[in-house]
Scaffold this motif. Structure first.
Motif, PDB file in Angstrom:
ATOM      1  N   ILE A   3       0.870  -1.179   0.000  1.00 39.79           N
ATOM      2  CA  ILE A   3       0.000   0.000   0.000  1.00 39.79           C
ATOM      3  C   ILE A   3       0.906   1.229   0.000  1.00 39.79           C
ATOM      4  N   GLY A   4       0.395   2.340  -0.505  1.00 40.34           N
ATOM      5  CA  GLY A   4       1.198   3.534  -0.722  1.00 40.34           C
ATOM      6  C   GLY A   4       1.825   4.157   0.513  1.00 40.34           C
ATOM      7  N   LEU A   5       1.176   4.070   1.665  1.00 39.41           N
ATOM      8  CA  LEU A   5       1.721   4.646   2.899  1.00 39.41           C
ATOM      9  C   LEU A   5       1.576   3.656   4.054  1.00 39.41           C
ATOM     10  N   THR A   6       2.565   3.647   4.907  1.00 36.95           N
ATOM     11  CA  THR A   6       2.503   2.861   6.137  1.00 36.95           C
ATOM     12  C   THR A   6       1.862   3.719   7.230  1.00 36.95           C
ATOM     13  N   PRO A   7       1.439   3.114   8.326  1.00 38.21           N
ATOM     14  CA  PRO A   7       0.933   3.920   9.438  1.00 38.21           C
ATOM     15  C   PRO A   7       1.971   4.935   9.946  1.00 38.21           C
ATOM     16  N   ASP A   8       3.246   4.583   9.945  1.00 36.72           N
ATOM     17  CA  ASP A   8       4.274   5.536  10.376  1.00 36.72           C
ATOM     18  C   ASP A   8       4.321   6.744   9.444  1.00 36.72           C
ATOM     19  N   SER A   9       4.168   6.516   8.139  1.00 38.73           N
ATOM     20  CA  SER A   9       4.134   7.621   7.174  1.00 38.73           C
ATOM     21  C   SER A   9       2.906   8.491   7.410  1.00 38.73           C
ATOM     22  N   VAL A  10       1.785   7.849   7.674  1.00 38.22           N
ATOM     23  CA  VAL A  10       0.552   8.593   7.959  1.00 38.22           C
ATOM     24  C   VAL A  10       0.743   9.469   9.193  1.00 38.22           C
ATOM     25  N   LYS A  11       1.341   8.900  10.219  1.00 39.03           N
ATOM     26  CA  LYS A  11       1.568   9.650  11.461  1.00 39.03           C
ATOM     27  C   LYS A  11       2.435  10.884  11.188  1.00 39.03           C
ATOM     28  N   ALA A  12       3.487  10.723  10.402  1.00 36.17           N
ATOM     29  CA  ALA A  12       4.373  11.855  10.082  1.00 36.17           C
ATOM     30  C   ALA A  12       3.624  12.932   9.292  1.00 36.17           C
ATOM     31  N   LEU A  13       2.776  12.513   8.361  1.00 34.75           N
ATOM     32  CA  LEU A  13       2.025  13.470   7.542  1.00 34.75           C
ATOM     33  C   LEU A  13       0.952  14.195   8.352  1.00 34.75           C
ATOM     34  N   THR A  14       0.236  13.462   9.184  1.00 34.82           N
ATOM     35  CA  THR A  14      -0.813  14.107   9.982  1.00 34.82           C
ATOM     36  C   THR A  14      -0.209  15.024  11.044  1.00 34.82           C
ATOM     37  N   LYS A  15       0.973  14.697  11.506  1.00 38.37           N
ATOM     38  CA  LYS A  15       1.668  15.568  12.454  1.00 38.37           C
ATOM     39  C   LYS A  15       1.978  16.929  11.811  1.00 38.37           C
ATOM     40  N   LYS A  16       2.170  16.917  10.496  1.00 40.29           N
ATOM     41  CA  LYS A  16       2.427  18.152   9.738  1.00 40.29           C
ATOM     42  C   LYS A  16       1.130  18.813   9.283  1.00 40.29           C
ATOM     43  N   LYS A  17       0.003  18.336   9.834  1.00 46.07           N
ATOM     44  CA  LYS A  17      -1.330  18.908   9.588  1.00 46.07           C
ATOM     45  C   LYS A  17      -1.937  18.537   8.226  1.00 46.07           C
ATOM     46  N   HIS A  18      -1.431  17.484   7.587  1.00 44.67           N
ATOM     47  CA  HIS A  18      -2.060  16.985   6.369  1.00 44.67           C
ATOM     48  C   HIS A  18      -3.187  16.032   6.762  1.00 44.67           C
ATOM     49  N   GLU A  19      -4.186  15.935   5.910  1.00 41.68           N
ATOM     50  CA  GLU A  19      -5.275  14.984   6.117  1.00 41.68           C
ATOM     51  C   GLU A  19      -4.992  13.778   5.222  1.00 41.68           C
ATOM     52  N   VAL A  20      -5.073  12.575   5.786  1.00 39.25           N
ATOM     53  CA  VAL A  20      -4.791  11.357   5.025  1.00 39.25           C
ATOM     54  C   VAL A  20      -6.046  10.485   4.996  1.00 39.25           C
ATOM     55  N   LEU A  21      -6.457  10.141   3.777  1.00 32.95           N
ATOM     56  CA  LEU A  21      -7.621   9.282   3.554  1.00 32.95           C
ATOM     57  C   LEU A  21      -7.136   7.939   3.040  1.00 32.95           C
ATOM     58  N   VAL A  22      -7.444   6.876   3.753  1.00 30.85           N
ATOM     59  CA  VAL A  22      -7.021   5.525   3.369  1.00 30.85           C
ATOM     60  C   VAL A  22      -8.256   4.696   3.075  1.00 30.85           C
ATOM     61  N   GLU A  23      -8.240   3.996   1.943  1.00 25.13           N
ATOM     62  CA  GLU A  23      -9.380   3.140   1.599  1.00 25.13           C
ATOM     63  C   GLU A  23      -9.488   1.991   2.598  1.00 25.13           C
ATOM     64  N   SER A  24     -10.701   1.687   2.978  1.00 21.20           N
ATOM     65  CA  SER A  24     -10.975   0.617   3.934  1.00 21.20           C
ATOM     66  C   SER A  24     -10.331  -0.695   3.480  1.00 21.20           C
ATOM     67  N   ASP A  25      -9.620  -1.324   4.395  1.00 22.47           N
ATOM     68  CA  ASP A  25      -8.897  -2.579   4.176  1.00 22.47           C
ATOM     69  C   ASP A  25      -7.801  -2.464   3.117  1.00 22.47           C
ATOM     70  N   GLY A  26      -7.374  -1.246   2.830  1.00 21.57           N
ATOM     71  CA  GLY A  26      -6.311  -1.030   1.851  1.00 21.57           C
ATOM     72  C   GLY A  26      -4.996  -1.681   2.245  1.00 21.57           C
ATOM     73  N   GLY A  27      -4.727  -1.745   3.529  1.00 18.98           N
ATOM     74  CA  GLY A  27      -3.475  -2.338   3.989  1.00 18.98           C
ATOM     75  C   GLY A  27      -3.589  -3.782   4.418  1.00 18.98           C
ATOM     76  N   PHE A  28      -4.762  -4.378   4.237  1.00 24.71           N
ATOM     77  CA  PHE A  28      -5.012  -5.737   4.727  1.00 24.71           C
ATOM     78  C   PHE A  28      -3.965  -6.735   4.224  1.00 24.71           C
ATOM     79  N   GLU A  29      -3.692  -6.719   2.917  1.00 31.03           N
ATOM     80  CA  GLU A  29      -2.747  -7.700   2.356  1.00 31.03           C
ATOM     81  C   GLU A  29      -1.307  -7.419   2.760  1.00 31.03           C
ATOM     82  N   ALA A  30      -1.050  -6.221   3.276  1.00 30.55           N
ATOM     83  CA  ALA A  30       0.285  -5.877   3.766  1.00 30.55           C
ATOM     84  C   ALA A  30       0.383  -6.092   5.283  1.00 30.55           C
TER      85      ALA A  30
END
Length: 85
Positions: A16-43
């Protein structure tokens, strides 16, 4: 910025394009991150992992393509995804 992460639809693509750690870094910088439901399931990443990191879980890829200002994917978009843009 609104960053969208749809699940990968190409055969045999389990990343999947972003890991939870990447999401955390982006949201900390005030970006909004939208992830499709179960997008990371296979990862091996759950919706809950993304929520804890600060992402919003979106049910359908169409909604992500409509709302996001930038899309993060591992592989190039397929024709049916391009039609959503």
């Amino acid at each position: 910025m609104i960053i969208g992460v749809p699940k990968e639809i190409k055969l045999q693509e389990h990343r999947i394009g972003l890991t939870p750690d990447s999401v955390k870094a982006l949201t900390k910088k005030k970006h909004e991150v939208l992830v499709e439901s179960d997008g990371g399931f296979e990862a091996g990443v759950s919706n809950e992992d993304y929520k804890i990191a600060g992402a919003k879980i979106i049910e359908k890829a169409e909604e992500i393509f409509k709302k996001a200002e930038i899309i993060v994917k591992v592989k190039e978009p397929q024709m049916n995804e391009v039609k959503m843009i």
